[in-house]
Write an enzyme that holds these catalytic residues in place. Structure first.
Site, PDB file in Angstrom:
ATOM      1  CD  GLU A  56      15.671  19.158 -21.924  1.00 42.60           C
ATOM      2  OE1 GLU A  56      14.492  18.934 -22.242  1.00 42.60           O
ATOM      3  OE2 GLU A  56      15.988  19.971 -21.013  1.00 42.60           O
ATOM      4  CG  ASP A  73      13.397  22.384 -23.834  1.00 44.28           C
ATOM      5  OD1 ASP A  73      12.887  21.249 -23.811  1.00 44.28           O
ATOM      6  OD2 ASP A  73      12.723  23.427 -23.884  1.00 44.28           O
TER       7      ASP A  73
END
Length: 229
Positions: A121, A49
């Site tokens: 992610e 992320d």
């Protein structure tokens, strides 16, 4: 660890040849299948992320050097949010190679936005740990690149726009109500009604997340009051 045919095909779609295959396997492993000897992808998701956010923020600055922070922030949010990560994951067939426990497989886990977005992610983090930031950055720009051009349009948030309009008219926040919910858990269908303090209502229905249908209802209300930009 030997790379299976399906993981080799997935790596090719990513455009990255893993030196450490275990990183890719971990990135694709959901918590429903984790064990003491098989770690899941949650820690990688946390790292990915941040790598994604930095890469997209840098790309947005380079793409529009005249944009203000107030213009860039919603564009960044639109490009890194879970729904966008899930869309990218679908484009590269990530769901087909996710490693899920039986319960998640039975409830359509391979199609769930949350699982796909998190795994995307985690895959970013796996590339970063395997080959460094530049390799991860190159992959992200290759997969997200076409969306940079449309980032401004994607950043428009109908719910925010409607709330700001209502407040400017001296009203409270719009009220969103689920009028109907049907379908399986992995693909629920919602009918949502949004109501303003003055009694006006608009609605939207469709399959997807509750948030997306609320956005559609807000768009319908903005069209009704003539505030679509």
């Amino acid at each position: 660890m030997k790379l299976s045919a399906e993981l080799a095909a997935f790596s090719a779609r990513l455009g990255h040849d893993f030196a450490d295959i275990s990183l890719l396997v971990r990135a694709l492993t959901h918590g429903s299948l984790s064990s003491a000897t098989r770690p899941d992808n949650q820690r990688l998701e946390f790292l990915g992320d941040r790598v994604l956010g930095l890469t997209i923020a840098d790309a947005l600055l380079a793409h529009d050097q005249a944009a203000t922070e107030g213009q860039l922030a919603p564009r960044l949010n639109a490009l890194v949010r879970g729904e966008t990560c899930a869309l990218i994951a679908r484009e590269i067939g990530l769901g087909e190679v996710m490693k899920l426990g039986r319960s998640e497989m039975m409830t359509g886990g391979r199609r769930k936005d949350a699982l796909l977005g998190d795994a995307m992610e985690a895959v970013i983090a796996a590339v970063y740990l395997d080959a460094g930031f530049e390799a991860a950055r190159a992959m992200i720009l290759r997969l997200w690149g076409p969306r940079l051009e449309s980032a401004e349009a994607a950043a428009f948030n109908p719910k925010t726009a409607l709330q700001e309009w209502a407040q400017a008219q001296g009203m409270g926040p719009p009220d969103y109500r689920i009028a109907e919910r049907s379908g399986p858990d992995h693909a629920p269908r919602f009918r949502i009604i949004v109501r303003l303090d003055d009694g006006r209502e608009a609605e939207a229905s469709g399959t997807g997340t509750k948030r997306n249908i609320e956005q559609a209802a807000a768009s319908a209300m903005l069209a009704q009051i003539g505030e679509i930009p």
